[in-house]
Design a protein around this motif. Structure first.
Motif, PDB file in Angstrom:
ATOM      1  N   MET A   1       0.838  -1.186   0.000  1.00 43.91           N
ATOM      2  CA  MET A   1       0.000   0.000   0.000  1.00 43.91           C
ATOM      3  C   MET A   1       0.876   1.240   0.000  1.00 43.91           C
ATOM      4  SD  MET A   1      -2.760  -1.461  -0.268  1.00 43.91           S
ATOM      5  CE  MET A   1      -3.700   0.046  -0.380  1.00 43.91           C
ATOM      6  N   ARG A   2       0.277   2.432   0.223  1.00 47.60           N
ATOM      7  CA  ARG A   2       0.950   3.705   0.101  1.00 47.60           C
ATOM      8  C   ARG A   2       2.240   3.727   0.920  1.00 47.60           C
ATOM      9  NH1 ARG A   2      -0.255   8.386   2.911  1.00 47.60           N
ATOM     10  NH2 ARG A   2      -2.070   7.380   3.827  1.00 47.60           N
ATOM     11  N   GLY A   3       3.353   4.024   0.260  1.00 48.40           N
ATOM     12  CA  GLY A   3       4.627   4.124   0.946  1.00 48.40           C
ATOM     13  C   GLY A   3       5.426   2.845   0.960  1.00 48.40           C
ATOM     14  N   GLY A   4       4.769   1.696   0.831  1.00 54.46           N
ATOM     15  CA  GLY A   4       5.479   0.426   0.792  1.00 54.46           C
ATOM     16  C   GLY A   4       5.935  -0.025   2.163  1.00 54.46           C
ATOM     17  N   ALA A   5       6.656  -1.151   2.203  1.00 56.77           N
ATOM     18  CA  ALA A   5       7.153  -1.714   3.457  1.00 56.77           C
ATOM     19  C   ALA A   5       8.463  -1.056   3.838  1.00 56.77           C
ATOM     20  CB  ALA A   5       7.340  -3.220   3.317  1.00 56.77           C
ATOM     21  N   VAL A   6       8.826  -1.144   5.116  1.00 59.19           N
ATOM     22  CA  VAL A   6      10.072  -0.557   5.593  1.00 59.19           C
ATOM     23  C   VAL A   6      11.259  -1.273   5.003  1.00 59.19           C
ATOM     24  CG1 VAL A   6      11.465  -0.154   7.646  1.00 59.19           C
ATOM     25  CG2 VAL A   6       9.013   0.294   7.704  1.00 59.19           C
ATOM     26  N   GLY A   7      11.197  -2.578   4.925  1.00 61.78           N
ATOM     27  CA  GLY A   7      12.300  -3.337   4.360  1.00 61.78           C
ATOM     28  C   GLY A   7      12.034  -4.811   4.464  1.00 61.78           C
ATOM     29  N   GLU A   8      12.766  -5.607   3.693  1.00 59.13           N
ATOM     30  CA  GLU A   8      12.553  -7.046   3.696  1.00 59.13           C
ATOM     31  C   GLU A   8      13.612  -7.745   4.526  1.00 59.13           C
ATOM     32  OE1 GLU A   8      11.983  -8.864  -0.043  1.00 59.13           O
ATOM     33  OE2 GLU A   8      10.456  -7.452  -0.708  1.00 59.13           O
ATOM     34  N   SER A   9      13.216  -8.819   5.211  1.00 58.69           N
ATOM     35  CA  SER A   9      14.162  -9.606   5.973  1.00 58.69           C
ATOM     36  C   SER A   9      15.077 -10.369   5.031  1.00 58.69           C
ATOM     37  CB  SER A   9      13.426 -10.602   6.875  1.00 58.69           C
ATOM     38  OG  SER A   9      12.607  -9.920   7.796  1.00 58.69           O
ATOM     39  N   ASN A  10      16.311 -10.588   5.476  1.00 58.74           N
ATOM     40  CA  ASN A  10      17.253 -11.361   4.687  1.00 58.74           C
ATOM     41  C   ASN A  10      17.003 -12.852   4.868  1.00 58.74           C
ATOM     42  OD1 ASN A  10      18.633  -9.058   3.754  1.00 58.74           O
ATOM     43  ND2 ASN A  10      19.769  -8.935   5.660  1.00 58.74           N
ATOM     44  N   GLY A  11      17.589 -13.640   4.019  1.00 63.27           N
ATOM     45  CA  GLY A  11      17.476 -15.088   4.148  1.00 63.27           C
ATOM     46  C   GLY A  11      16.557 -15.677   3.109  1.00 63.27           C
ATOM     47  N   LEU A  12      16.733 -16.978   2.849  1.00 66.77           N
ATOM     48  CA  LEU A  12      15.908 -17.672   1.874  1.00 66.77           C
ATOM     49  C   LEU A  12      14.596 -18.096   2.515  1.00 66.77           C
ATOM     50  CD1 LEU A  12      18.646 -19.901   0.211  1.00 66.77           C
ATOM     51  CD2 LEU A  12      17.644 -17.787  -0.691  1.00 66.77           C
ATOM     52  N   LEU A  13      13.522 -17.886   1.805  1.00 58.62           N
ATOM     53  CA  LEU A  13      12.206 -18.258   2.281  1.00 58.62           C
ATOM     54  C   LEU A  13      11.551 -19.175   1.265  1.00 58.62           C
ATOM     55  CD1 LEU A  13      10.956 -14.808   3.565  1.00 58.62           C
ATOM     56  CD2 LEU A  13      11.169 -16.846   4.970  1.00 58.62           C
ATOM     57  N   PRO A  14      10.715 -20.102   1.725  1.00 58.50           N
ATOM     58  CA  PRO A  14      10.009 -20.963   0.771  1.00 58.50           C
ATOM     59  C   PRO A  14       9.016 -20.154  -0.047  1.00 58.50           C
ATOM     60  CG  PRO A  14       9.169 -21.292   2.982  1.00 58.50           C
ATOM     61  CD  PRO A  14      10.374 -20.415   3.110  1.00 58.50           C
ATOM     62  N   ARG A  15       8.610 -20.727  -1.147  1.00 59.86           N
ATOM     63  CA  ARG A  15       7.617 -20.075  -2.002  1.00 59.86           C
ATOM     64  C   ARG A  15       6.317 -19.880  -1.226  1.00 59.86           C
ATOM     65  NH1 ARG A  15       5.598 -22.478  -7.874  1.00 59.86           N
ATOM     66  NH2 ARG A  15       4.209 -20.738  -8.406  1.00 59.86           N
ATOM     67  N   GLY A  16       5.700 -18.728  -1.446  1.00 60.36           N
ATOM     68  CA  GLY A  16       4.400 -18.491  -0.838  1.00 60.36           C
ATOM     69  C   GLY A  16       4.418 -17.592   0.371  1.00 60.36           C
ATOM     70  N   ILE A  17       5.593 -17.055   0.745  1.00 62.31           N
ATOM     71  CA  ILE A  17       5.650 -16.171   1.903  1.00 62.31           C
ATOM     72  C   ILE A  17       6.691 -15.092   1.680  1.00 62.31           C
ATOM     73  CG2 ILE A  17       7.324 -17.617   3.159  1.00 62.31           C
ATOM     74  CD1 ILE A  17       5.814 -16.787   5.746  1.00 62.31           C
ATOM     75  N   ARG A  18       6.406 -13.910   2.192  1.00 62.60           N
ATOM     76  CA  ARG A  18       7.353 -12.808   2.210  1.00 62.60           C
ATOM     77  C   ARG A  18       7.370 -12.239   3.617  1.00 62.60           C
ATOM     78  NH1 ARG A  18       4.823  -9.127  -0.755  1.00 62.60           N
ATOM     79  NH2 ARG A  18       4.602  -7.523   0.844  1.00 62.60           N
ATOM     80  N   VAL A  19       8.538 -11.888   4.114  1.00 61.28           N
ATOM     81  CA  VAL A  19       8.650 -11.302   5.443  1.00 61.28           C
ATOM     82  C   VAL A  19       9.265  -9.914   5.306  1.00 61.28           C
ATOM     83  CG1 VAL A  19       9.623 -11.529   7.752  1.00 61.28           C
ATOM     84  CG2 VAL A  19       8.874 -13.574   6.524  1.00 61.28           C
ATOM     85  N   ASP A  20       8.528  -8.898   5.708  1.00 61.44           N
ATOM     86  CA  ASP A  20       8.964  -7.508   5.620  1.00 61.44           C
ATOM     87  C   ASP A  20       9.200  -6.938   7.004  1.00 61.44           C
ATOM     88  OD1 ASP A  20       8.608  -7.562   2.858  1.00 61.44           O
ATOM     89  OD2 ASP A  20       6.548  -6.811   2.984  1.00 61.44           O
ATOM     90  N   ARG A  21      10.286  -6.227   7.140  1.00 62.37           N
ATOM     91  CA  ARG A  21      10.533  -5.501   8.389  1.00 62.37           C
ATOM     92  C   ARG A  21       9.748  -4.203   8.330  1.00 62.37           C
ATOM     93  NH1 ARG A  21      16.420  -3.647  10.877  1.00 62.37           N
ATOM     94  NH2 ARG A  21      15.584  -2.762  12.817  1.00 62.37           N
ATOM     95  N   ILE A  22       8.851  -3.988   9.299  1.00 65.42           N
ATOM     96  CA  ILE A  22       7.998  -2.802   9.280  1.00 65.42           C
ATOM     97  C   ILE A  22       8.203  -1.927  10.516  1.00 65.42           C
ATOM     98  CG2 ILE A  22       6.244  -3.825   7.797  1.00 65.42           C
ATOM     99  CD1 ILE A  22       4.602  -4.372  10.309  1.00 65.42           C
ATOM    100  N   GLY A  23       9.109  -2.303  11.371  1.00 69.71           N
ATOM    101  CA  GLY A  23       9.460  -1.544  12.564  1.00 69.71           C
ATOM    102  C   GLY A  23      10.806  -2.018  13.045  1.00 69.71           C
ATOM    103  N   GLU A  24      11.328  -1.389  14.079  1.00 75.24           N
ATOM    104  CA  GLU A  24      12.659  -1.786  14.550  1.00 75.24           C
ATOM    105  C   GLU A  24      12.702  -3.250  14.932  1.00 75.24           C
ATOM    106  OE1 GLU A  24      16.066  -0.463  17.832  1.00 75.24           O
ATOM    107  OE2 GLU A  24      14.095   0.505  17.854  1.00 75.24           O
ATOM    108  N   HIS A  30       3.726 -12.169   5.209  1.00 72.39           N
ATOM    109  CA  HIS A  30       2.641 -11.966   4.256  1.00 72.39           C
ATOM    110  C   HIS A  30       2.529 -13.192   3.361  1.00 72.39           C
ATOM    111  CE1 HIS A  30       0.082  -9.727   1.435  1.00 72.39           C
ATOM    112  NE2 HIS A  30       0.779 -10.294   0.481  1.00 72.39           N
ATOM    113  N   THR A  31       1.338 -13.814   3.323  1.00 70.32           N
ATOM    114  CA  THR A  31       1.085 -14.932   2.425  1.00 70.32           C
ATOM    115  C   THR A  31      -0.131 -14.609   1.560  1.00 70.32           C
ATOM    116  OG1 THR A  31      -0.504 -16.256   3.723  1.00 70.32           O
ATOM    117  CG2 THR A  31       1.829 -16.443   4.322  1.00 70.32           C
ATOM    118  N   GLU A  32      -0.366 -15.446   0.582  1.00 71.89           N
ATOM    119  CA  GLU A  32      -1.494 -15.235  -0.327  1.00 71.89           C
ATOM    120  C   GLU A  32      -2.816 -15.193   0.421  1.00 71.89           C
ATOM    121  OE1 GLU A  32      -3.737 -17.629  -3.987  1.00 71.89           O
ATOM    122  OE2 GLU A  32      -1.877 -18.424  -3.113  1.00 71.89           O
ATOM    123  N   HIS A  33      -2.919 -15.962   1.492  1.00 66.24           N
ATOM    124  CA  HIS A  33      -4.203 -16.144   2.148  1.00 66.24           C
ATOM    125  C   HIS A  33      -4.382 -15.331   3.420  1.00 66.24           C
ATOM    126  CE1 HIS A  33      -5.290 -19.363  -0.595  1.00 66.24           C
ATOM    127  NE2 HIS A  33      -4.088 -19.871  -0.404  1.00 66.24           N
TER     128      HIS A  33
END
Length: 266
Positions: A1-24, A30-33
């Motif tokens: 959404m507006r402004g986007g996420a603060v940043g993405e976590s490092n490391g390999l993740l399986p398909r179907g998930i994203r992990v974003d750093r949104i605070g300290e 975040h998954t599809e469902h």
């Protein structure tokens, strides 16, 4: 959404998930469902919601992405007791004895004395609506045949506006209507508000993205949900995390205004 996420976590993740750093110390899984939130700070680890039972591997992967293991989780805070939010909590409680916290009014749902969530009959009745059948087919394997899965023991949350005695000490904000005991959690020091399904920014049965109410099939009481949403206006958080969709960057009041203006898709 507006402004986007603060940043993405490092490391390999399986398909179907994203992990974003949104605070300290706060990350959004975040998954599809469905989404869940991880607070991992110097005082410990707190989960807000936990995905479907069939998303356990994704839950474990999301914890690993922020340097944690399942047995590091000190508590799971539930916004509400729908199957897509409590599956991981039930597994953590059974496997590691992890405390699960919920509002007193949500305990009947959590214990499955009542079931304020869409069932097979609702799907059949709304099968011709866009996205409903594909949504139902998509979540079926994630339920693992346990749409009625509950958590037998839970710690009751403190009164409205009070911080929960868990890592991160988020404030409880009662925004009922989606279910009778739905709450949001404000991590004041992090500037993050976990809104659960009080509003969403995307849903597979809705044609448009952006802040909106979940479709009526998923709501226990639509008017109650609309009225309760106003209670989020006073939050000072600058990032709002919905149970479904992208994070909203900006004042919570603006997300509330947009959701009330949009209403629900149907």
């Amino acid at each position: 959404m507006r402004g986007g996420a603060v940043g993405e976590s490092n490391g390999l993740l399986p398909r179907g998930i994203r992990v974003d750093r949104i605070g300290e110390h706060v990350h959004l899984a975040h998954t599809e469902h469905v989404n869940w939130l991880i607070y991992a700070g110097p005082d410990g680890v707190t989960l807000v919601d936990s995905g479907y039972l069939g998303q356990r591997k994704l839950l474990v992967a999301s914890l690993a992405a922020v340097g944690c293991r399942p047995d590091d989780v000190d508590a799971v805070l539930l916004t509400h007791a729908h199957a897509d939010h409590l599956g991981g909590a039930a597994w953590l409680a059974e496997t590691y004895g992890t405390p699960v916290h919920a509002d007193a009014a949500e305990l009947p749902n959590l214990h499955r004395d009542v079931l304020e969530q869409a069932g097979a009959g609702d799907v059949v009745a709304n099968a011709l609506r866009p996205g409903v059948l594909s949504w139902a087919l998509g979540i079926a394997p994630l339920l693992r045949g346990r749409a009625d899965l509950g958590v037998p023991v839970a710690t009751v949350l403190p009164e409205n506006g009070v911080g929960v005695a868990v890592p991160g000490r988020p404030r409880v904000l009662r925004v009922a209507g989606h279910t009778s005991g739905h709450v949001a959690y404000e991590f004041s020091d992090e500037g993050v508000l976990a809104a659960g399904d009080a509003l969403v920014t995307r849903h597979p049965t809705s044609p448009e993205p952006g802040p909106q109410l979940p479709p009526s099939i998923y709501q226990h009481d639509v008017e109650w949900a609309r009225e309760s949403l106003d209670l989020l206006r006073d939050s000072h958080a600058r990032t709002l995390v919905p149970g479904h969709g992208e994070a909203w960057i900006g004042p919570a009041s603006a997300a509330v205004d947009a959701a009330l203006a949009a209403g629900a898709a149907w």
